[in-house]
Scaffold this motif. Structure first.
Motif, PDB file in Angstrom:
ATOM      1  N   LEU A  46      63.769  42.798  39.465  1.00  0.00           N
ATOM      2  CA  LEU A  46      65.133  42.285  39.339  1.00  0.00           C
ATOM      3  C   LEU A  46      66.007  43.214  38.503  1.00  0.00           C
ATOM      4  CD1 LEU A  46      64.972  38.438  38.866  1.00  0.00           C
ATOM      5  CD2 LEU A  46      66.032  39.713  40.701  1.00  0.00           C
ATOM      6  N   ASN A  47      65.362  43.882  37.548  1.00  0.00           N
ATOM      7  CA  ASN A  47      66.142  44.738  36.659  1.00  0.00           C
ATOM      8  C   ASN A  47      66.688  45.976  37.356  1.00  0.00           C
ATOM      9  OD1 ASN A  47      65.771  43.021  34.540  1.00  0.00           O
ATOM     10  ND2 ASN A  47      63.858  44.000  33.899  1.00  0.00           N
ATOM     11  N   GLU A  48      66.026  46.352  38.481  1.00  0.00           N
ATOM     12  CA  GLU A  48      66.492  47.540  39.180  1.00  0.00           C
ATOM     13  C   GLU A  48      67.649  47.238  40.123  1.00  0.00           C
ATOM     14  OE1 GLU A  48      63.301  49.548  41.172  1.00  0.00           O
ATOM     15  OE2 GLU A  48      61.990  49.117  39.497  1.00  0.00           O
ATOM     16  N   MET A  49      67.967  45.973  40.270  1.00  0.00           N
ATOM     17  CA  MET A  49      68.971  45.617  41.254  1.00  0.00           C
ATOM     18  C   MET A  49      70.377  45.953  40.766  1.00  0.00           C
ATOM     19  SD  MET A  49      67.528  42.443  43.177  1.00  0.00           S
ATOM     20  CE  MET A  49      68.461  43.103  44.514  1.00  0.00           C
ATOM     21  N   GLN A  50      71.122  46.541  41.682  1.00  0.00           N
ATOM     22  CA  GLN A  50      72.477  46.940  41.327  1.00  0.00           C
ATOM     23  C   GLN A  50      73.418  46.617  42.479  1.00  0.00           C
ATOM     24  OE1 GLN A  50      73.353  50.612  39.719  1.00  0.00           O
ATOM     25  NE2 GLN A  50      71.719  50.606  38.217  1.00  0.00           N
ATOM     26  N   LYS A  97      76.920  46.425  35.004  1.00  0.00           N
ATOM     27  CA  LYS A  97      76.769  45.962  36.399  1.00  0.00           C
ATOM     28  C   LYS A  97      75.349  45.481  36.708  1.00  0.00           C
ATOM     29  CE  LYS A  97      76.017  50.551  38.396  1.00  0.00           C
ATOM     30  NZ  LYS A  97      76.526  51.561  39.331  1.00  0.00           N
ATOM     31  N   GLN A  98      74.366  46.194  36.159  1.00  0.00           N
ATOM     32  CA  GLN A  98      72.983  45.836  36.477  1.00  0.00           C
ATOM     33  C   GLN A  98      72.613  44.447  35.948  1.00  0.00           C
ATOM     34  OE1 GLN A  98      70.062  48.967  35.582  1.00  0.00           O
ATOM     35  NE2 GLN A  98      68.719  47.270  35.074  1.00  0.00           N
ATOM     36  N   TYR A 111      71.841  37.619  41.216  1.00  0.00           N
ATOM     37  CA  TYR A 111      70.810  37.651  42.270  1.00  0.00           C
ATOM     38  C   TYR A 111      69.651  36.711  41.935  1.00  0.00           C
ATOM     39  CZ  TYR A 111      67.559  39.292  45.770  1.00  0.00           C
ATOM     40  OH  TYR A 111      66.680  39.343  46.832  1.00  0.00           O
ATOM     41  N   SER A 112      69.304  36.631  40.638  1.00  0.00           N
ATOM     42  CA  SER A 112      68.187  35.761  40.251  1.00  0.00           C
ATOM     43  C   SER A 112      68.484  34.284  40.534  1.00  0.00           C
ATOM     44  CB  SER A 112      67.849  35.948  38.774  1.00  0.00           C
ATOM     45  OG  SER A 112      68.864  35.359  37.991  1.00  0.00           O
ATOM     46  N   TYR A 162      74.704  41.768  37.902  1.00  0.00           N
ATOM     47  CA  TYR A 162      74.239  41.619  39.285  1.00  0.00           C
ATOM     48  C   TYR A 162      72.849  40.972  39.330  1.00  0.00           C
ATOM     49  CZ  TYR A 162      73.168  42.754  44.125  1.00  0.00           C
ATOM     50  OH  TYR A 162      72.832  42.678  45.455  1.00  0.00           O
ATOM     51  N   SER A 163      71.948  41.430  38.453  1.00  0.00           N
ATOM     52  CA  SER A 163      70.587  40.867  38.437  1.00  0.00           C
ATOM     53  C   SER A 163      70.611  39.376  38.118  1.00  0.00           C
ATOM     54  CB  SER A 163      69.726  41.569  37.390  1.00  0.00           C
ATOM     55  OG  SER A 163      69.749  42.929  37.597  1.00  0.00           O
ATOM     56  N   GLU A 182      76.448  40.109  45.900  1.00  0.00           N
ATOM     57  CA  GLU A 182      77.505  41.135  45.918  1.00  0.00           C
ATOM     58  C   GLU A 182      78.897  40.481  45.849  1.00  0.00           C
ATOM     59  OE1 GLU A 182      77.473  45.304  46.053  1.00  0.00           O
ATOM     60  OE2 GLU A 182      75.752  44.164  46.748  1.00  0.00           O
TER      61      GLU A 182
END
Lengths: 194, 46
Positions: free
Chosen positions: B11-15, A31-32, A39-40, A35-36, A49
């Motif tokens: 960015l890596n911490e985003m979940q 998921k990380q 988002y990027s 998602y990252s 999301e």
């Protein structure tokens, strides 16, 4: 810890066979990254999301239909789905650009609220009541002409007919009425502007 | 150089949110694909 040892391919085939917990492991594991990545590209948490959710809905649908055939390449496949959905998102947004009002041109410079705000409407009321009081101070004949001309919007012809004086007299009274009003205003330093 | 005091998450911490993951798991449980001859039917049973 044990989850880490099971390869994606095994989890995928367990899931296809009906083991729901395998999907949870896969989602938690990736998921990380997914998602990252989203988002990027979009830089908006809510949009990321949504795209994340749509990505895994596609993954679930494909796996449940048995249409998945990329053995051992689960994550790149998921990433490609999310990448395509990101592209879809930007395509859709370009077709229907949102107006964010962040540019140099502000829409509110064109669309303004023309009604007075509270302060200005109070000032307007005060000015109007001051003017009415000043008009009351005028001699009756001048006041009569001024009220007919300004408040009742009558022409000097109509005023002369109604009051029984000549047009020139009505004009003269109007002139003196304005001169007298200015005199009173100057004398008392009254400010009648909004 | 002005120093940025606001915390910036890498960015890596985003979940994704926990709810999103839960939704996906529930969606998966509710979805069943029925095979009939060469056709596939998706059914969401909640």
């Amino acid at each position: 810890m044990q989850d880490q040892l099971i390869p994606d391919a095994t989890l995928v085939s367990s899931y296809i066979k009906g083991q729901e917990s395998a999907l949870e492991t896969l989602i938690v594991r990736h998921k990380q990254k997914v998602y990252s990545f989203i988002y990027s590209k979009v830089y908006d948490k809510d949009v990321a999301e949504d795209i994340f959710q749509d990505t895994f809905i596609k993954v679930i649908n494909t796996l449940k239909r048995g249409a998945y055939n990329e053995e051992g390449k689960f994550l790149p496949w998921v990433m490609r789905i999310s990448h395509n959905l990101v592209i879809d998102y930007f395509r859709k947004n370009n077709r229907m650009p949102k107006f964010d009002n962040a540019g140099e041109f502000s829409i509110f410079s064109v669309l303004s609220d023309t009604s007075l705000n509270a302060e200005k409407s109070i000032i307007k009321e005060q000015v109007e009541s001051d003017v009415r009081r000043l008009v009351e101070e005028l001699p009756d004949d001048q006041k009569e002409v001024l009220l007919m001309r300004i408040y009742k919007d009558m022409s000097f012809k109509e005023i002369s007919d109604k009051t029984g004086v000549s047009i020139n007299t009505a004009l003269g009274r109007m002139r003196y009425a304005l001169i007298n009003l200015r005199k009173i205003i100057e004398k008392h330093n009254i400010v009648l502007t909004n | 150089m002005a120093k940025l005091y606001s915390e910036q998450k890498s960015l890596n911490e985003m979940q994704p949110q926990e709810e999103t993951v839960k939704f996906l798991l529930n969606y998966s449980k509710a979805l069943s694909v029925i095979n009939y001859k060469k056709m596939k039917f998706e059914a969401l049973l909640n």
